[in-house]
Design an enzyme around this catalytic site. Structure first.
Site, PDB file in Angstrom:
ATOM      1  N   ARG A  73       0.857  -1.182   0.000  1.00 32.30           N
ATOM      2  CA  ARG A  73       0.000   0.000   0.000  1.00 32.30           C
ATOM      3  C   ARG A  73       0.896   1.237   0.000  1.00 32.30           C
ATOM      4  NH1 ARG A  73      -2.708   2.896   4.674  1.00 32.30           N
ATOM      5  NH2 ARG A  73      -3.907   4.420   3.516  1.00 32.30           N
ATOM      6  N   HIS A 116      -2.717  11.101   1.019  1.00 34.65           N
ATOM      7  CA  HIS A 116      -2.202  10.799   2.355  1.00 34.65           C
ATOM      8  C   HIS A 116      -1.584  12.105   2.885  1.00 34.65           C
ATOM      9  CE1 HIS A 116      -0.857   7.274   5.044  1.00 34.65           C
ATOM     10  NE2 HIS A 116      -0.457   8.365   5.670  1.00 34.65           N
ATOM     11  N   GLU A 161      -7.302   8.390   6.244  1.00 35.43           N
ATOM     12  CA  GLU A 161      -7.594   8.960   7.559  1.00 35.43           C
ATOM     13  C   GLU A 161      -8.086  10.411   7.502  1.00 35.43           C
ATOM     14  OE1 GLU A 161      -4.041   8.382   9.889  1.00 35.43           O
ATOM     15  OE2 GLU A 161      -4.318   6.231  10.004  1.00 35.43           O
ATOM     16  N   ASN A 286      -7.590   1.486   9.847  1.00 35.50           N
ATOM     17  CA  ASN A 286      -6.285   1.639  10.504  1.00 35.50           C
ATOM     18  C   ASN A 286      -6.512   1.630  12.003  1.00 35.50           C
ATOM     19  OD1 ASN A 286      -5.382   2.060   7.917  1.00 35.50           O
ATOM     20  ND2 ASN A 286      -4.798   4.194   8.218  1.00 35.50           N
ATOM     21  N   TYR A 288      -4.609   1.388  15.898  1.00 36.84           N
ATOM     22  CA  TYR A 288      -3.369   1.428  16.681  1.00 36.84           C
ATOM     23  C   TYR A 288      -3.560   1.255  18.184  1.00 36.84           C
ATOM     24  CZ  TYR A 288      -0.905   2.865  12.497  1.00 36.84           C
ATOM     25  OH  TYR A 288      -0.361   2.875  11.251  1.00 36.84           O
ATOM     26  N   GLU A 344      -3.742  -0.409   8.029  1.00 39.87           N
ATOM     27  CA  GLU A 344      -2.569  -0.064   8.845  1.00 39.87           C
ATOM     28  C   GLU A 344      -2.752  -0.638  10.237  1.00 39.87           C
ATOM     29  OE1 GLU A 344      -1.442   4.085   9.235  1.00 39.87           O
ATOM     30  OE2 GLU A 344      -1.857   4.440   7.113  1.00 39.87           O
TER      31      GLU A 344
HETATM   32  O1  IFM Z   1       2.511   7.335  10.192  1.00 34.12           O
HETATM   33  C1  IFM Z   1       1.122   7.335  10.321  1.00 34.12           C
HETATM   34  C2  IFM Z   1       0.449   7.206   8.963  1.00 34.12           C
HETATM   35  O2  IFM Z   1       0.869   8.195   8.093  1.00 34.12           O
HETATM   36  C3  IFM Z   1      -1.044   7.323   9.129  1.00 34.12           C
HETATM   37  N1  IFM Z   1      -1.533   6.414  10.127  1.00 34.12           N
HETATM   38  C4  IFM Z   1      -0.856   6.359  11.403  1.00 34.12           C
HETATM   39  C5  IFM Z   1       0.636   6.201  11.191  1.00 34.12           C
HETATM   40  C6  IFM Z   1       1.360   6.150  12.559  1.00 34.12           C
HETATM   41  O3  IFM Z   1       1.102   7.302  13.282  1.00 34.12           O
END
Ligand code: IFM
Length: 441
Positions: A73, A116, A161, A286, A288, A344
């Site tokens: 990606r 992005h 995002e 995505n 985290y 992500e």
């Molecule tokens: O580095 C970023 C990415 O550009 C977008 N999503 C989160 C990642 C980590 O913060």
């Protein structure tokens, strides 16, 4: 455990890795301007050189193949392929064409993101995402690249995002263009989502590859069972997740936003919500971390760091179950939920090369636990078609500069030497085994 057609990939983004910021006709983006502004990015770092991927792309793509990855990606830098008057920049387009052709010859599927976060500065000078016209300019850009690159892309992604572009960029000023007004955040979000709708139509008229969008989602925990903290968690969930997903999948903004930001309304015109809610071929998620929130004493919420939990170099809580729970929750809330890719997931750690090796055991464990969470969601009926680790390379982590290392390949920025970390080697071995036979993975 993993179906043979389940894709394993890694992700990157143009401004974070390419460098060559003023080469081959590329003009500045809002991130060039922002990172050159003193005090905005840790250590004064910028993406001017980054991982020098613009010159090293062939070796970097070979690395993908060496790691046995199915998919990659990447994002296209808008200011590299369109000049300041909106005309095509042949040198920039040829760069991506060569890159995508090489991926094709390596047998690696290309997931291509159009935005992005690197809006051309010349569009920002005309109001950027606060100007409704930017959605149309985004559509023009989508139309150009899909005409040029048709047949080379496995899946298109309009925006990465939008929450970060809207909120971090326009409401709290942490990201480019650095504006600090919630009203701006709400307006920018609406124009971004409108741009998604306009671009989707353009992409579909030029290419048959699936079209989707990528959104970041957070798990949210209430700090206590007090009604005001439960209410805070409800608002935090709406802001972090439903603000983007409801318009896309239900065709309306969540009611909670009115409670959170009284008197602030998105600049919706007739027909906008239908355009935004255009059916998606897939949804990119995505994920985290989990946020622990409590009431701010008024009508909002604040985050309180939970003590004693595992964290990454970013300070983010490691909470794999959150990914499973969110996926199950989305399946319940959205009858029109399309197939999902985890576009992500990953973690930053303070990785160092010692005797030619980078040990990153926390990342290996993080990866295993998050894959187990995805597997559990799939077993409970969520359709997930692939998983992309963030990121291939250590890179420019936006306002945090180069200090935070998310890569599975270490980058020494002084020499541009790449060293696969232990996590990369573990992933390669897992993928090799998986390819070797049905009973292996
Ligand atoms: O580095 C970023 C990415 O550009 C977008 N999503 C989160 C990642 C980590 O913060």
């Amino acid at each position: 455990m993993w179906r043979p057609d389940f894709l394993f990939g890694v992700a990157t983004a143009a401004y974070q890795i390419e460098g060559a910021a003023a080469e081959a006709g590329r003009h500045p983006s809002i991130w060039d301007t922002f990172s050159a502004t003193p005090g905005k990015v840790h250590n004064g770092d910028t993406g001017a050189i980054a991982c020098d991927h613009f010159h090293r792309w062939e070796a970097d793509l070979q690395q993908l193949a060496d790691l046995q990855l199915d998919a990659y990606r990447l994002s296209i830098a808008w200011p590299r392929v369109v000049d300041e008057r909106g005309a095509p920049n042949r040198q920039g387009l040829d760069f991506y064409k060569r890159l995508l052709e090489r991926l094709q010859s390596l047998g690696i599927q290309a997931f291509v993101t159009l935005y992005h976060w690197d809006l051309p500065q010349c569009l920002q000078d005309r109001g950027g995402w606060l100007n409704r016209d930017t959605a149309q300019r985004f559509g023009d850009y989508a139309s150009l690249v899909s005409r040029e690159l048709a047949g080379l892309v496995t899946a298109w992604c309009t925006l990465n995002e939008p929450w970060c572009s809207a909120y971090l960029g326009h409401a709290n000023g942490h990201h480019a263009p650095g504006l600090k007004n919630v009203r701006y955040g709400v307006e920018a979000m609406h124009h971004l989502l409108l741009g998604h709708g306009v671009a989707t139509r353009a992409l579909r008229s030029n290419d048959s590859a699936p079209v989707g969008i990528v959104t970041n989602v957070n798990a949210v925990r209430a700090d206590s069972q007090r009604p005001e903290d439960l209410q805070a968690a409800r608002l935090a969930h709406a802001c972090a997740n439903s603000w983007v997903l409801d318009p896309l999948l239900l065709g309306r903004y969540p009611e909670e936003l009115r409670e959170l930001w009284p008197g602030i309304e998105a600049p919706v015109r007739t027909g906008d919500m239908e355009r935004i809610a255009v059916p998606l071929d897939y949804l990119g998620i995505n994920y985290y971390f989990r946020a622990n929130v409590r009431s701010d004493g008024a009508h909002g919420y604040v985050e309180r760091m939970l003590p004693g939990v595992e964290r990454t170099q970013m300070g983010w809580e490691v909470y794999p179950e959150g990914l499973r729970d969110l996926l199950l929750g989305f399946k319940e809330r959205y009858p029109r939920l399309p197939p999902i890719y985890i576009t992500e997931n990953g973690m930053a750690s303070d990785d160092r090369v010692v005797d030619g090796r980078v040990e990153d055991p926390q990342r290996i464990s993080y990866l295993r636990r998050h894959l187990a969470a995805v597997d559990e969601a799939m077993r409970q009926g969520v359709e997930v078609k692939g998983y992309f680790l963030w990121s291939l390379l250590d890179n420019f982590e936006w306002a945090y500069g180069y200090e935070r290392r998310f890569g599975i390949v270490h980058v020494d920025y002084a020499t541009q030497q790449r060293t696969p970390k232990d996590s990369a080697l573990a992933l390669r071995d897992f993928l090799r085994q998986r390819k070797a036979g049905p009973r292996a993975g």
